[in-house]
Design a protein around this motif. Structure first.
Motif, short mmCIF file in Angstrom:
data_model
loop_
_atom_site.label_atom_id
_atom_site.label_comp_id
_atom_site.label_asym_id
_atom_site.label_seq_id
_atom_site.Cartn_x
_atom_site.Cartn_y
_atom_site.Cartn_z
N SER A 406 -2.70 -0.62 9.55
CA SER A 406 -3.01 -1.93 8.99
C SER A 406 -4.43 -2.39 9.30
N ASN A 512 3.32 5.52 -2.94
CA ASN A 512 3.30 4.99 -1.58
C ASN A 512 2.32 5.82 -0.75
N TRP A 514 -0.61 5.59 2.77
CA TRP A 514 -1.23 4.80 3.84
C TRP A 514 -2.67 4.43 3.49
N SER A 518 -0.44 -2.27 1.24
CA SER A 518 1.01 -2.44 1.18
C SER A 518 1.50 -2.11 -0.21
N GLY A 519 2.68 -1.47 -0.27
CA GLY A 519 3.29 -1.19 -1.56
C GLY A 519 2.61 -0.08 -2.32
N GLY A 522 -0.69 -1.41 -3.90
CA GLY A 522 -1.51 -2.27 -3.05
C GLY A 522 -2.99 -1.96 -3.15
#
Length: 612
Positions: A406, A512, A514, A518-519, A522
């Motif tokens: 994150s 999906n 990383w 998000s999502g 994203g």
């Protein structure tokens, strides 16, 4: 009164007289030191992985004196991810001779793709040889909070000694975060996971005491760790249950790709066995022939850097590569229709990290392997309950489920605008060229938001970022700059460019990953908007206009805030370059060579680059 000497108009003091009286502006005073004088500063680094280790050396070369540097490393040893990750099959998927520092070539890598233990040993040797282990790096120490003090122009830190439990205060004029993005591992969010009664492991916290022989083992995750673990432990397990929620692109062995491209002649001249180990004779040739070694390294580097066009969505290069990889995956799965449907992606090539994984796909075709594509509803004391209601009994669970990516700091990092943890939890993380952050003066980070983490070797990335950071610190140290921070306007413009560019890439496709905040759709926060060379080129020039400055006091104080003259650092008219008894006051004659052409009618300036 104004002090005016003839026509020179030299003003030292100015008396401003009004009906209310006279106000005197204090005199500006010359700094009695030569241009180039460095002030004493303290630098604190966080993390002693590849980036942190390289930063130590770069600061030694660029700053030379008048600074203290300490690096706090939470682990018991150096190496970062290569100290932590020791699961079976753990290795780098970047060629060994390019996964190293340019200033510390290793001619004795044993394999084309280095195993984790060998990479960690390489980093440990550097620390010992460079004297970093005792003098700079403090292991088992963790920064647990950092607050910017505007008045002092420095970071106030709280540090924990993890072995003793002691906490103490420290400070930093400059704070450098090299803790990394793929470092904060996490358990998957599955109900009942920690009620499991068998062996439970995470790939980033592997236990050397774990014995998987003749057990039913579940491996959750098919990222870069999962696809390495599966084929290595499979020969020894009774049964393997491999849980795959999202298909991933599996590349052919990288060396095969090199053998088919522009690097083919160079690669085919290198002596490798079937397991891609360098022969003893080949290692000896690398040691004996510097030109051969250098050509090999540069050829592989050039080939690695040329892959960016594959990432451009809907390009012919991408379309061709996708067809080739899809055919390879189908062949390795033996044409099994069920497996091909479950494991070959239908999203753009490169949307998720492309991973070379020798023998992974072939392993999934074996009789004692069960590929599970259903979600795990919960973990039971002795197995997995799937979303369809089936229960799969297992003896051990290996979570190859990755990291917290994150970008939120692990500790309170409180700058001018508040705690960055809160800011980045509630907003898309934004940084300036990935390495500085608005509202956080004198703070630098390696591989922050939108860095080229997926573009190639992190070692050379670390070198370029470190050079940029050291240059900024040197500017502050010698030019009387107390605090430096990128302007919000500059970061907003940079972020706008990123948002406009990313739709050109496969990274924004629906999957999906990383790479995204998000999502499946994203915002791409992990990758640089361009090629690897584009990133290097971008960092070559420091854009001072994108930064805001607070200058040290120049000695004037009228009872309110002290005035600061940005040119106070110019000093007493002399330069350290002419006063250094060990320096060369005519260095400029070595830097520029004048070459007469056309019989001396014209002159051409040729830059001679110094080689370290």
């Amino acid at each position: 009164m104004a002090n005016i000497d003839g026509e020179d108009n030299l003003r030292l003091d100015v008396d401003i007289t009004s009906t209310n009286g006279t106000v005197s502006t204090p005199a500006y005073t010359i700094k009695e030191a030569p241009l180039g004088t460095t002030r004493q500063i303290r630098i604190v680094g966080i993390g002693a992985g590849a980036s942190g280790i390289n930063m130590v050396r770069t600061l030694k070369l660029r700053l030379k004196d008048n600074y203290d540097h300490v690096v706090y490393e939470k682990n018991t040893g150096v190496g970062g991810t290569w100290h932590e990750n020791r699961y079976p099959g753990c290795r780098c998927d970047i060629p060994s001779h390019n996964y190293q520092f340019s200033w510390r070539p290793n001619r004795e890598w044993t394999n084309f793709f280095s195993p984790a233990e060998e990479i960690n040993a390489y980093l440990c040797r550097i620390c010992e040889d460079e004297g970093m282990s005792d003098s700079v790096i403090k292991t088992e120490h963790e920064v647990i909070s950092a607050h910017w003090n505007e008045a002092q122009g420095r970071w106030l830190l709280v540090v924990a000694h993890l072995r003793t439990g002691e906490q103490f205060s420290d400070y930093a004029d400059f704070l450098i975060d090299a803790s990394g993005i793929l470092n904060n591992w996490k358990w998957p969010d599955i109900p009942g996971l920690h009620d499991f009664e068998g062996d439970l492991l995470h790939s980033a916290r592997w236990s050397s005491e774990f014995d998987y022989k003749d057990k039913v083992v579940a491996v959750i995750g098919n990222g870069s760790s999962g696809v390495q673990i599966v084929p290595v432990i499979h020969p020894d397990v009774k049964k393997m249950v491999h849980v795959v929620r999202t298909p991933t692109w599996i590349l052919p062995p990288r060396i095969q790709l090199f053998q088919m491209g522009p690097a083919a002649e160079t690669i085919n001249s290198i002596d490798l066995d079937d397991d891609e180990n360098f022969s003893p004779e080949q290692i000896e040739r690398f040691n004996a022939d510097a030109a051969l070694y250098r050509n090999f390294v540069k050829t592989i580097e050039k080939e690695t850097n040329s892959n960016f066009p594959i990432m451009l969505k809907d390009s012919p290069t991408q379309a061709y590569a996708a067809v080739q990889v899809r055919q390879y995956m189908a062949a390795m799965l033996g044409g099994d229709e069920t497996l091909c449907k479950a494991l070959i992606p239908d999203y753009a090539l490169g949307c998720r990290r492309m991973t070379p994984a020798p023998m992974y796909l072939q392993t999934l075709t074996q009789d004692n392997v069960q590929v599970v594509t259903d979600a795990i509803r919960r973990v039971l004391p002795r197995g997995l309950e799937l979303a369809n209601g089936d229960v799969v009994e297992v003896d051990a669970i290996i979570c190859a489920t990755g990291f917290d990516v994150s970008f939120c700091p692990r500790f309170p990092l409180v700058g001018r605008n508040g705690n960055l943890q809160d800011i980045w939890r509630n907003n898309v993380p934004q940084a300036y060229m990935s390495c500085t952050v608005p509202g956080l003066p004198n703070y630098f980070t390696f591989l922050g938001p939108n860095a080229p983490i997926g573009h190639g070797s992190v070692f050379t990335l670390a070198e370029h970022i470190a050079t940029y950071i050291a240059g900024v610190i040197q500017k502050c140290q010698t030019e009387g700059i107390k605090a430096i921070v990128p302007s919000q306007a500059a970061v907003d413009d940079y972020s706008e460019h990123i948002r406009a560019f990313m739709p050109r890439t496969a990274w924004t496709s629906s999957c999906n990953s990383w790479y995204k905040g998000s999502g499946s759709d994203g915002t791409v926060t992990a990758l640089h908007p361009g090629s690897r060379i584009h990133f290097f080129h971008m960092l070559e020039t420091f854009r001072g206009e994108d930064y805001e400055y607070v200058y040290e006091s120049d000695g004037r104080d009228d009872g309110a805030a002290p005035r600061r003259n940005r040119f106070h650092y110019l000093g007493n008219g002399f330069s350290t370059k002419e006063l250094d008894p060990e320096g060369d006051p005519t260095w400029y004659l070595d830097d520029i060579a004048l070459t007469a052409e056309d019989g001396g009618s014209s002159k051409k300036r040729t830059r001679i680059k110094s080689q370290l």
